[in-house]
Design an enzyme around this catalytic site. Structure first.
Site, PDB file in Angstrom:
ATOM      1  N   GLY A 160      19.397  50.851  35.070  1.00 41.13           N
ATOM      2  CA  GLY A 160      17.998  50.455  35.172  1.00 41.13           C
ATOM      3  C   GLY A 160      17.341  50.620  33.823  1.00 41.13           C
ATOM      4  CB  SER A 161      17.173  48.384  30.880  1.00 42.30           C
ATOM      5  OG  SER A 161      16.445  47.313  31.451  1.00 42.30           O
ATOM      6  CG  ASN A 162      12.180  47.935  33.141  1.00 43.83           C
ATOM      7  OD1 ASN A 162      12.384  47.463  32.029  1.00 43.83           O
ATOM      8  ND2 ASN A 162      11.839  47.199  34.179  1.00 43.83           N
ATOM      9  CG  ASP A 163      12.565  54.189  35.911  1.00 47.37           C
ATOM     10  OD1 ASP A 163      11.418  54.028  35.460  1.00 47.37           O
ATOM     11  OD2 ASP A 163      12.810  54.354  37.120  1.00 47.37           O
ATOM     12  CB  CYS A 192      18.589  45.560  36.985  1.00 45.45           C
ATOM     13  SG  CYS A 192      19.933  45.690  38.181  1.00 45.45           S
ATOM     14  NE  ARG A 234      12.761  45.701  41.529  1.00 46.05           N
ATOM     15  CZ  ARG A 234      12.687  44.713  40.647  1.00 46.05           C
ATOM     16  NH1 ARG A 234      12.379  43.488  41.047  1.00 46.05           N
ATOM     17  NH2 ARG A 234      12.914  44.942  39.366  1.00 46.05           N
ATOM     18  NE  ARG A 248      15.352  49.986  43.833  1.00 51.80           N
ATOM     19  CZ  ARG A 248      14.414  49.622  42.961  1.00 51.80           C
ATOM     20  NH1 ARG A 248      14.662  49.700  41.662  1.00 51.80           N
ATOM     21  NH2 ARG A 248      13.255  49.152  43.371  1.00 51.80           N
ATOM     22  CG  HIS A 279       7.361  14.214  64.134  1.00 56.08           C
ATOM     23  ND1 HIS A 279       7.025  13.699  65.352  1.00 56.08           N
ATOM     24  CD2 HIS A 279       8.713  14.354  64.158  1.00 56.08           C
ATOM     25  CE1 HIS A 279       8.104  13.528  66.084  1.00 56.08           C
ATOM     26  NE2 HIS A 279       9.145  13.919  65.382  1.00 56.08           N
ATOM     27  CD  GLU A 337      16.651  54.639  38.296  1.00 53.63           C
ATOM     28  OE1 GLU A 337      15.892  53.708  38.000  1.00 53.63           O
ATOM     29  OE2 GLU A 337      16.927  54.950  39.465  1.00 53.63           O
TER      30      GLU A 337
END
Length: 800
Positions: free
Chosen positions: A702-705, A752, A511, A579, A421, A681
């Site tokens: 996967g632009s980072n890797d 991503c 993820r 993924r 409540h 990636e």
């Protein structure tokens, strides 16, 4: 014929002015839903006419009006004194004999219908209560474990007195109700012996966000008052309505609450009122779920039918009888907060810009950030110590705090759950709250400046000091999505329902590592090969976590499936691209039992990760559990909007091998519409994109890797991180080549990463190249949409 009594069998929603919202709803269910198999305990109502007769017999109306006229409706400084004088008038008024006689006769008739001793619950039911716009949650008193007619009459008298509790007076003032136009009916109901089982609350929507496709069931051992009043952190079960209606597996998640106390009947009586007692719950029961799968589904079906009958979202109290094993619905009322707020699509986004020392955390309510001076109070009697804008810190929230809550910037408590409540009232007042921390009154120094953050899913945190944050308000109805599909990056199922209201086409990257870390915590191979594990400490932890599972591996499958399913259900029918696991060996080793199954590597980033793990004997059995979980989500729970994605796939042959293995594990491309994507990636993914496109149904860049592998640098190294830049011509060339290859193969391609939101030129480049979708972290979504729209407008102007 009784003048002041109506049995539930003669009451329905047309009887609202006679018996109040609570009793009218009980009668409605007894009359119209009990025959369908929904258990509702029998009982009767003392009508509002009895209340008016009591006032007239003692000529109380003028005196009550005079007492209430003295109330300071600006500061409410004299609320307590006014409440005491009003209550004293009712406390001194004896029930007329005609009313007492009818209550006794109805009680004897009710108890005579059972072949065993029966206790009853006595609950107040105001005629302005349980309306779609005002819940009156907890404003009047309830009395449990009532056995004799003397106890019953005393309980009824005290119900009348409770119509003028301080909180009830304040609530009626806030809602604009005339105090002397609100009458009190009393419900007397067979008491379900949940003291020997469990009880709780059901919402037919997600109460914090108003998401309508789920049912939330909360449950704790013993009488349900502990859940209703927020004395315990209960078990929580989310049930997906469409799956329930289709006859598929409907349970999206189950969480074990601490359930620290169990309320039961007291053996010793105190005065003339039946009493209850709270005892510490044994550790074994605290760690065990209160409901079986079948019971969860039964309660959910009942809740769905009740919602359908009333035509609106409902707040339902239920109980299980420990003697008979039967389930019962003991109350049902309209859910109030989102009945008012669901149409308000204005969204204020908060983003914490820095983090300090975390003092405590718990269940977060309010989806905001605020800061102020912490003020520890032991009870509402100390409300005068709290200054406007301070953060109230106390042991437990309950409706007695209602007059105080509006002064507080936030409220932080040791106890309480999201369906108590207290939580209902906090939401109704728009209060920010962190409840159920367990240690707030010890961890937060009185008078200290703190920052309260309730933007991280269902969790709330309290940090030391005044931290910096950003605020941005948007009207979601005004946001037009661009032609390029806008997707989210997500990981935490607790944020699923809130994220679903953001403008997007779905989730472009989910993820699962977050679920494995937080909801499972155990290395899958340690579950598959538990008998081979030599670490006694790890085995002990695994045994504790998987208690109740005959097959330890099923623990992994069920937990992973439920985490993914929660996000998939929140976004259905929009696509959710999941993924498969992409931990590195050092990260897998940190899971319970993981060290025994992971090799030591010099460079885990470039080692045994992604696709290469899945078919290797060191992890093949673990990958099978991941596949079983995904099959459960798609085929057994009906969430066929889930697509799967393979990370770090080095060669075409490796891709073919993984896809074949997934088919062996029950996940066949094309079956039930299954699509399998690959992460782009690694430069090899780009150079051989045409061949990868024949193996997979879509690409996700996967632009980072891809950036760090193209430039040959470690983005975590401070020495070379300045060179990490997606705008580098080499990186852009690889990205552009990937997009063109996907378009030629007629398969979707997304990206991503943070760059398209932070860097308008990257968004423009991707749009010009013809990318299908771009995925953003939630805090970057609106900036990303703006950048894409600007790029599309420029491209359109250019082409025209």
């Amino acid at each position: 014929m009784a003048r002041y009594i109506l049995p539930f069998s003669q009451i329905d929603m047309e009887s609202l002015d006679q018996v109040g919202g609570k009793n009218a709803s009980l009668g409605e269910m007894v009359q119209k839903l009990k025959a369908e198999g929904i258990g509702v305990p029998d009982g009767f109502a003392v009508t509002a006419e009895a209340y008016w007769a009591l006032l007239d017999a003692h000529e109380l109306r003028p005196n009550l009006r005079a007492a209430l006229a003295r109330l300071d409706t600006e500061q409410y400084d004299n609320l307590r004194a006014v409440g005491e004088s009003a209550r004293a008038l009712l406390a001194g008024a004896e029930l007329p004999e005609a009313i007492r006689s009818e209550i006794r006769d109805a009680f004897h008739e009710l108890t005579a219908s059972f072949d065993h001793p029966v206790q009853v619950a006595v609950r107040s039911s105001a005629t302005a209560e349980d309306l779609p716009t005002a819940s009156f949650a907890g404003q009047q008193e309830s009395f449990l474990n009532i056995r004799t007619e003397e106890e019953l009459l005393e309980a009824c008298r005290q119900c009348y007195v409770s119509l003028f509790t301080d909180r009830a007076i304040k609530y009626r003032e806030d809602q604009g109700f005339d105090h002397l136009q609100v009458a009190l009916s009393i419900g007397i109901q067979q008491m379900v012996r949940s003291d020997k089982a469990c009880a709780g609350v059901i919402f037919t929507l997600e109460p914090e966000t108003g998401f309508e496709d789920v049912i939330l069931i909360t449950s704790s051992w013993g009488l349900g008052e502990n859940v209703v009043k927020g004395n315990v952190n209960p078990d929580e079960f989310y049930v997906y309505k469409p799956a329930l209606e289709r006859g598929q597996l409907p349970v999206l998640s189950r969480k074990v609450g601490t359930k620290a106390q169990t309320m039961a009947y007291a053996e010793e009586r105190e005065g003339l009122i039946g009493t209850t007692v709270n005892r510490d719950t044994p550790v074994e029961k605290r760690e065990r779920l209160t409901l079986t799968e079948a019971e969860i589904e039964t309660l959910a079906r009942w809740a769905l039918r009740i919602e359908e009958h009333y035509g609106q979202a409902m707040d339902i109290e239920w109980a299980k009888d420990g003697l008979s094993g039967e389930l019962f619905v003991v109350q049902a009322r309209p859910e109030t907060v989102h009945a008012r707020q669901r149409e308000a699509y204005r969204l204020k986004l908060y983003e914490l810009r820095e983090k300090g020392e975390q003092l405590t955390e718990g269940v977060g309510l309010g989806n905001r950030i605020t800061a102020g001076k912490a003020r520890r109070l032991a009870s509402p009697a100390e409300a005068g110590k709290l200054q406007p804008g301070e953060v109230l810190v106390t042991d437990i929230t309950n409706p007695d705090w209602d007059p105080v809550l509006k002064k507080a910037a936030a409220i932080v408590t040791n106890k309480g759950g999201r369906t108590s409540h207290a939580a209902i009232v906090a939401r109704e007042l728009g209060a920010l709250a962190v409840v159920g921390t367990g240690d707030a009154t010890e961890a937060i120094p009185d008078g200290a400046e703190v920052t309260v953050v309730c933007t991280e899913g269902n969790r709330g945190q309290v940090y030391a000091g005044t931290l910096d944050w950003d605020e941005q308000e948007v009207d979601l109805r005004e946001i037009q999505l661009p032609e390029t599909r806008v997707m989210l990056i997500a990981a935490d199922p607790d944020r699923a329902f809130r994220l679903s209201f953001l403008p997007s086409h779905g989730i472009g990257l989910m993820r699962i590592e977050f679920i494995i870390n937080n909801a499972i915590g155990i290395h899958p191979m340690a579950l598959r090969r538990f008998d081979q594990l030599r670490d006694a400490g790890a085995k002990k932890k695994i045994n504790r976590l998987t208690r109740g599972y005959a097959d330890k591996a099923h623990f992994f499958v069920e937990r992973l499936a439920e985490g993914v399913a929660t996000l998939a259900a929140a976004f259905y029918p929009r696509e959710v691209i999941v993924r498969m696991s992409d931990f590195k060996t050092n990260e897998y080793a940190n899971l319970i039992g993981g060290a025994a199954f992971e090799p030591e590597e010099e460079n885990p980033m470039l080692g045994f990760r992604g696709a290469s793990r899945y078919y290797h004997e060191l992890y093949r059995d673990g990958f099978e559990l991941e596949c079983r979980a995904m099959k459960r989500v798609r085929d057994e729970m009906g969430l066929d909007n889930v697509k799967l994605m393979i990370p770090f796939c080095r060669t075409v042959e490796e891709g073919e091998r993984v896809v074949a293995l997934m088919e062996e594990f029950g996940l066949q491309r094309g079956e039930n519409g299954l699509e399998i994507y690959v992460m782009v990636e690694i430069p090899s993914n780009v150079l051989l994109a045409e061949q990868f496109a024949r193996v997979f149904d879509g690409f996700s860049i996967g632009s980072n890797d891809l950036t760090q592998l193209s430039l040959g640098l470690d983005r975590d190294s401070t020495l070379v991180s300045r060179l990490f830049d997606e705008r580098n011509p080499a990186v852009k060339r690889l990205i552009g080549q990937s997009i063109r290859a996907a378009r030629e193969a007629d398969i979707p391609v997304g990206l991503c990463g943070q760059a398209p939101s932070d860097l308008p030129e990257i968004a423009r480049f991707l749009v010009e190249e013809g990318i299908t979708s771009i995925s953003f972290n939630p805090d970057a979504l609106l900036r990303g949409i703006e950048n894409i729209q600007a790029a599309e407008e420029k491209l359109g102007a250019k082409s025209s």
